[in-house]
Scaffold this motif. Structure first.
Motif, PDB file in Angstrom:
ATOM      1  N   PHE A  25       0.845  -1.189   0.000  1.00 28.37           N
ATOM      2  CA  PHE A  25       0.000   0.000   0.000  1.00 28.37           C
ATOM      3  C   PHE A  25       0.880   1.238   0.000  1.00 28.37           C
ATOM      4  O   PHE A  25       1.928   1.269   0.649  1.00 28.37           O
ATOM      5  CB  PHE A  25      -0.873   0.002   1.257  1.00 28.37           C
ATOM      6  N   ARG A  27       0.858   5.296   0.998  1.00 26.15           N
ATOM      7  CA  ARG A  27       0.070   6.172   1.859  1.00 26.15           C
ATOM      8  C   ARG A  27      -0.492   7.329   1.065  1.00 26.15           C
ATOM      9  O   ARG A  27       0.118   7.813   0.129  1.00 26.15           O
ATOM     10  CB  ARG A  27       0.931   6.729   2.992  1.00 26.15           C
ATOM     11  N   TYR A  28      -1.661   7.783   1.472  1.00 32.26           N
ATOM     12  CA  TYR A  28      -2.107   9.068   0.966  1.00 32.26           C
ATOM     13  C   TYR A  28      -1.665  10.129   1.968  1.00 32.26           C
ATOM     14  O   TYR A  28      -1.241   9.806   3.093  1.00 32.26           O
ATOM     15  CB  TYR A  28      -3.604   9.088   0.700  1.00 32.26           C
ATOM     16  N   TRP A  31      -2.232  10.091   5.989  1.00 32.26           N
ATOM     17  CA  TRP A  31      -2.244   8.802   6.682  1.00 32.26           C
ATOM     18  C   TRP A  31      -1.562   8.937   8.039  1.00 32.26           C
ATOM     19  O   TRP A  31      -0.425   9.413   8.129  1.00 32.26           O
ATOM     20  CB  TRP A  31      -1.531   7.757   5.830  1.00 32.26           C
ATOM     21  N   VAL A 139      -9.010  -1.085   4.702  1.00 32.58           N
ATOM     22  CA  VAL A 139      -8.716  -0.031   3.737  1.00 32.58           C
ATOM     23  C   VAL A 139      -8.584  -0.679   2.364  1.00 32.58           C
ATOM     24  O   VAL A 139      -7.683  -1.479   2.125  1.00 32.58           O
ATOM     25  CB  VAL A 139      -7.426   0.734   4.113  1.00 32.58           C
ATOM     26  N   TRP A 140      -9.529  -0.338   1.471  1.00 28.18           N
ATOM     27  CA  TRP A 140      -9.569  -0.898   0.131  1.00 28.18           C
ATOM     28  C   TRP A 140      -8.943   0.098  -0.845  1.00 28.18           C
ATOM     29  O   TRP A 140      -9.125   1.308  -0.709  1.00 28.18           O
ATOM     30  CB  TRP A 140     -11.012  -1.178  -0.303  1.00 28.18           C
ATOM     31  N   LYS A 141      -8.265  -0.412  -1.850  1.00 31.11           N
ATOM     32  CA  LYS A 141      -7.636   0.470  -2.824  1.00 31.11           C
ATOM     33  C   LYS A 141      -7.761  -0.103  -4.226  1.00 31.11           C
ATOM     34  O   LYS A 141      -7.445  -1.271  -4.459  1.00 31.11           O
ATOM     35  CB  LYS A 141      -6.166   0.672  -2.511  1.00 31.11           C
ATOM     36  N   GLN A 145      -7.631   5.084  -5.698  1.00 29.58           N
ATOM     37  CA  GLN A 145      -8.473   5.656  -4.656  1.00 29.58           C
ATOM     38  C   GLN A 145      -8.568   4.697  -3.489  1.00 29.58           C
ATOM     39  O   GLN A 145      -8.298   3.496  -3.619  1.00 29.58           O
ATOM     40  CB  GLN A 145      -9.873   5.961  -5.197  1.00 29.58           C
ATOM     41  N   TYR A 146      -8.961   5.246  -2.313  1.00 27.35           N
ATOM     42  CA  TYR A 146      -9.081   4.470  -1.093  1.00 27.35           C
ATOM     43  C   TYR A 146     -10.508   4.527  -0.573  1.00 27.35           C
ATOM     44  O   TYR A 146     -11.190   5.544  -0.704  1.00 27.35           O
ATOM     45  CB  TYR A 146      -8.149   5.025  -0.001  1.00 27.35           C
ATOM     46  N   TRP A 147     -10.921   3.427   0.030  1.00 23.77           N
ATOM     47  CA  TRP A 147     -12.195   3.360   0.764  1.00 23.77           C
ATOM     48  C   TRP A 147     -11.883   2.778   2.142  1.00 23.77           C
ATOM     49  O   TRP A 147     -11.251   1.721   2.251  1.00 23.77           O
ATOM     50  CB  TRP A 147     -13.213   2.480   0.054  1.00 23.77           C
ATOM     51  N   GLN A 148     -12.324   3.417   3.196  1.00 25.93           N
ATOM     52  CA  GLN A 148     -12.040   2.994   4.565  1.00 25.93           C
ATOM     53  C   GLN A 148     -13.322   2.484   5.197  1.00 25.93           C
ATOM     54  O   GLN A 148     -14.339   3.190   5.200  1.00 25.93           O
ATOM     55  CB  GLN A 148     -11.476   4.163   5.374  1.00 25.93           C
ATOM     56  N   SER A 333      -4.906   8.934  -3.818  1.00 30.35           N
ATOM     57  CA  SER A 333      -3.759   8.300  -3.187  1.00 30.35           C
ATOM     58  C   SER A 333      -2.485   9.035  -3.536  1.00 30.35           C
ATOM     59  O   SER A 333      -2.393   9.764  -4.508  1.00 30.35           O
ATOM     60  CB  SER A 333      -3.655   6.852  -3.647  1.00 30.35           C
TER      61      SER A 333
END
Length: 611
Positions: A25, A27-28, A31, A139-141, A145-148, A333
Motif C-alpha cells: 500500500f 500512503r495518501y 495517513w 482499507v480498500w484500494k 483511490q481508497y475506501w475505509q 492516493s
C-alpha cells in the motif's frame, strides 16, 4: 578504471533497490502512521501480529460487472483453529490451551476489550461514528483511490463503475485490528481480481427429462429440451431494463424472440446442431432523470460529508459516507512509496496517466444504502460468459436539445451465447403387453411366478431394471438389473418370483448410453387361487378322508348305544351280560348297523310290576 568503479557503484545501488521490499500500500498524504503503522511484505512482526497463529483472509467479488453497474467485494477473516468468533464479534479461545507458555481458558477473549475513552478515527483522521469501537478497519484500494471501512470480522464494500474503462483490475486491501488506545496493528494484505465488461454476463443451461449424463450435450430427438438463461446481475442494474432473447436453434426451424428466461425446443431429427441466443437489454439512462434537490438535513452521527484534500493537478472530490453501517472515506492516493512507518507524510504529484484523469473526472462513490457486513447474493462465485457479441453503446451528443429524444435516454447492451449439441435417437416408449401367472413347486414352499412381456420403440436398450414396490408404490421391496443381449426386436420376457400374496407395483425401465424410458403396472398375487398343484389336491383329499372317518364313528356310536330295563332277574344276570357284551362278535355289530329300524325305545324305563 574510474568508470568501472562508478559502474560497479551504480550496479550495487540498483541491486539494493531491486532487493528492497516494497509496500503493498502507498500512503495518501494524511495517513496517520502512528495509529495505523505500515509494514512491508515479509516483515517479521507479522508472525506475532495475532495470538495463536496467523489470520487468513477470504476475499471475493461478484464480477464480471456490466459497465455502469455496481461491484461488491467481500472479506471474511479466518482465525486459528483453537479460536472462534462470538455473535458480538469478539474472538475467544475455543478450548483450554497453552500458547508460547501462557495458559488460556475456554471462552476467554483473545484480546480483552481495552479502554474505549478515546475518539476512534480512520487512517486519514476522519472520525469513526460508531457506538462501539471497531474491532477491525479495512482499507480498500483500486483505481488510485481508497475506501475505509470499520466493521467486524466479515465486511463488504460496494462501489460504482460509471465511466470506468473496460478491463481487468486489482482490488488491494489492508486489514487492521484494534489493539489498544490509539493503536491498530496490521494483520496483513489481500487482493482480488475483478473485471468490467460491456457485454451482459449470463449463463445458459440445457436440460432434458430422463437425461442419462447431464452436461454431456447429447440429447434425444422428439423430446423437449429446456434452455434456461441465468443473468448475472447482483446489483440489479438491469432491473428496469427491457430484455429480449433472440433464439436460433440451428435446425432451420426459424428464430424465436422471447422475454422469458426459459424456452423449450424439440428436435425432430438426429444430428449435430449449434443453438445460439443473442440478448438485448434496453436500459434507461440515469442521465435523463430529472434532477431532484434533496432536502437539507442537519448533520448527524449517522451520515457525514468528507471533502478530500486537494493535491497538485487533482480535482477535489466530494463524497458522502454512512457511518452506521458502512463507514467509507474516499481520497486520492499518494504515489510516493513509504519507506518508514515513522516518517512524515508529504503531498506529492497526482498519479500520471489516464487512470488519474478518469478517476478525477468521475470518482467512484460508495453505495450508501448498503448495510454493514452484508454481501451480494451472487458474490459467492463469478459467472462465466460464454460467447461474444458486439456491443452498441449510444453516444451522447455534445449539444443536447431542450427535450431529449427517446433514443438519447436509453443505453443498449448485448450478450451472446453459442454451443454445439448432438441429437440422437433414444428409447422412446416402453410397454408391458402381457402378464402370465403360474405357481412353481419348490422344496419347502411354493413360489408364485409372474412373467412380464415388455416391448419398446426407438433405439435398443442395453440394460433393463425392475423395481418391486408395495401396494402404495412408495417403498421399494426388491430391485434387479440385467444387461440385455443385442437383438433386432425390442421384446423381453421378465420373470419375477413372489413368496407372499398381495398387491404390488412393478416399475420397468430400459436404458442405453443416451436415453432412459420406463413404465409401471400393478399386479395382484394370490398364492391360493391355483388348484392345479398336486400338493393342494393331496391336502384336500386328506381333509375329506378325515371328515368321513369322524362321521362314521359318530353314527356307529349313536346306533349301538341303548338302554336296558332294570329288572330283578336282569340285575342278577348283569355280570354275565357284561361278559357277553365284551365277547360279542364283529358280525353282530355289522348286522346291527344294517338294521335300520325306527328310533323306538325297545326297553322302556317304566315296566308294569308290583310296587
Amino acid at each position: 578504471m574510474r568508470t568501472s568503479v562508478v559502474l560497479l557503484v551504480l550496479l550495487a545501488v540498483a541491486s539494493h533497490t531491486a532487493a528492497k521490499s516494497k509496500n503493498r500500500f502507498t500512503r495518501y498524504p494524511s495517513w496517520n502512521t502512528k495509529m495505523y503503522p505500515i509494514w512491508k511484505d515479509g516483515d517479521a512482526r507479522y508472525k506475532d501480529s495475532w495470538k495463536g497463529g496467523r489470520v487468513t483472509f477470504n476475499v471475493d467479488n461478484d464480477s464480471p460487472t456490466l459497465t455502469g453497474a455496481k461491484v461488491t467485494f467481500t472479506i471474511d477473516l479466518e482465525f486459528p483453529h483453537n479460536q472462534k468468533v462470538q455473535p458480538d464479534g469478539d474472538v475467544v479461545w475455543a478450548e483450554d490451551c497453552v500458547v508460547n507458555g501462557t495458559k488460556y481458558s475456554e471462552s476467554e477473549p483473545v484480546y480483552p476489550t481495552q479502554n474505549a475513552d478515546w475518539e476512534a478515527v480512520f487512517p486519514d483522521g476522519t472520525p469513526i461514528k460508531k457506538d462501539k469501537k471497531p474491532n477491525y478497519v479495512f482499507v480498500w484500494k483500486t483505481w488510485g483511490q481508497y475506501w475505509q471501512v470499520a466493521d467486524c470480522s466479515s465486511s463488504s464494500l460496494t462501489i460504482d463503475t460509471d465511466d470506468i474503462p473496460l478491463g481487468s483490475y486489482t482490488m488491494d486491501i489492508v486489514i487492521y485490528h484494534y489493539r489498544s488506545k490509539e493503536k491498530f496493528i496490521p494483520l496483513g494484505y489481500a487482493s482480488t481480481q475483478f473485471s468490467i465488461t460491456d457485454q451482459i454476463p449470463f449463463a445458459v443451461s440445457l436440460d432434458q427429462v430422463n437425461d442419462i449424463v447431464a452436461g454431456d450435450m447429447r440429447f434425444i430427438q422428439n423430446r423437449a429440451i429446456a434452455f434456461t438463461i441465468t443473468l448475472h446481475d447482483p446489483s440489479k442494474y438491469l432491473g428496469n431494463a427491457d430484455i429480449t432473447f433472440n433464439w436460433d436453434f440451428g435446425d432451420e426451424s426459424g428464430a424465436l424472440i422471447s422475454r422469458e428466461l426459459t424456452v423449450t425446443h424439440t428436435y425432430i431429427n438426429s444430428g449435430s446442431f449449434r443453438p445460439q441466443v443473442v440478448i438485448q437489454a434496453v436500459i434507461p439512462d440515469k442521465a435523463c432523470d430529472p434532477p431532484v434537490d434533496p432536502p437539507t438535513k442537519a448533520p448527524s452521527d449517522h451520515q457525514t460529508t468528507v471533502k478530500a484534500p486537494v493535491l497538485e493537478s487533482a480535482v477535489p472530490i466530494l463524497i458522502t459516507t454512512k457511518a452506521t453501517g458502512l463507514t467509507v472515506n474516499m481520497v486520492p492516493s499518494d504515489t510516493e512509496e513509504d519507506n518508514s512507518e515513522d516518517e512524515a507524510s508529504t503531498a506529492s504529484t497526482a498519479q500520471p496517466g489516464q487512470e488519474t484523469s478518469a478517476v478525477a473526472k468521475t470518482p467512484s462513490p460508495i453505495n450508501t444504502d448498503r448495510p454493514a457486513g452484508s454481501a451480494s447474493a451472487a458474490a459467492s462465485r463469478a459467472v462465466t460468459l460464454t460467447g461474444q457479441a458486439k456491443v452498441v453503446v449510444l453516444t451522447k451528443r455534445d449539444t443536447k436539445p431542450d427535450k431529449p429524444s427517446d433514443d438519447d435516454c436509453v443505453i443498449y447492451r448485448y450478450g451472446s451465447f453459442c454451443t454445439g449439441i448432438e441429437v440422437v435417437e433414444g428409447i422412446e416408449k416402453v410397454e408391458i403387453v402381457q402378464m402370465d401367472n403360474a405357481v412353481m413347486e419348490t422344496p419347502g414352499k411354493d413360489k408364485h411366478v409372474l412373467d412380464l412381456t415388455v416391448t419398446c420403440q426407438g433405439s435398443l436398450p442395453k440394460e433393463v431394471c425392475s423395481v418391486i414396490l408395495d401396494a402404495q408404490c412408495l417403498r421399494p421391496i426388491h430391485t434387479i438389473c440385467n444387461m440385455v443381449e443385442p437383438s433386432r426386436e425390442c421384446q423381453l420376457v421378465l420373470r419375477h418370483f413372489f413368496n407372499d400374496s398381495g398387491i404390488y407395483c412393478i416399475n420397468v425401465s430400459m436404458a442405453n448410453d443416451v436415453s432412459l424410458a420406463a413404465t409401471s403396472a400393478k399386479v395382484n398375487v394370490d398364492m391360493g387361487s391355483d388348484l392345479s398343484s398336486s400338493g393342494t389336491i393331496v391336502m384336500m383329499l386328506g381333509v375329506l378322508a378325515l371328515v368321513l372317518a369322524v362321521g362314521i364313528v359318530a353314527y356307529s356310536y349313536k346306533r349301538l348305544k341303548s338302554y336296558r330295563p332294570l329288572k330283578e332277574d336282569v340285575m342278577v344276570s348283569v355280570e354275565p351280560q357284561l361278559g357277553r357284551a365284551h365277547t360279542s362278535s364283529a358280525a353282530s355289530m355289522f348286522w346291527g348297523l344294517l338294521n335300520r329300524r325306527g328310533a323306538v325305545d325297545n326297553c322302556p324305563l317304566l315296566q308294569e310290576g308290583p310296587v
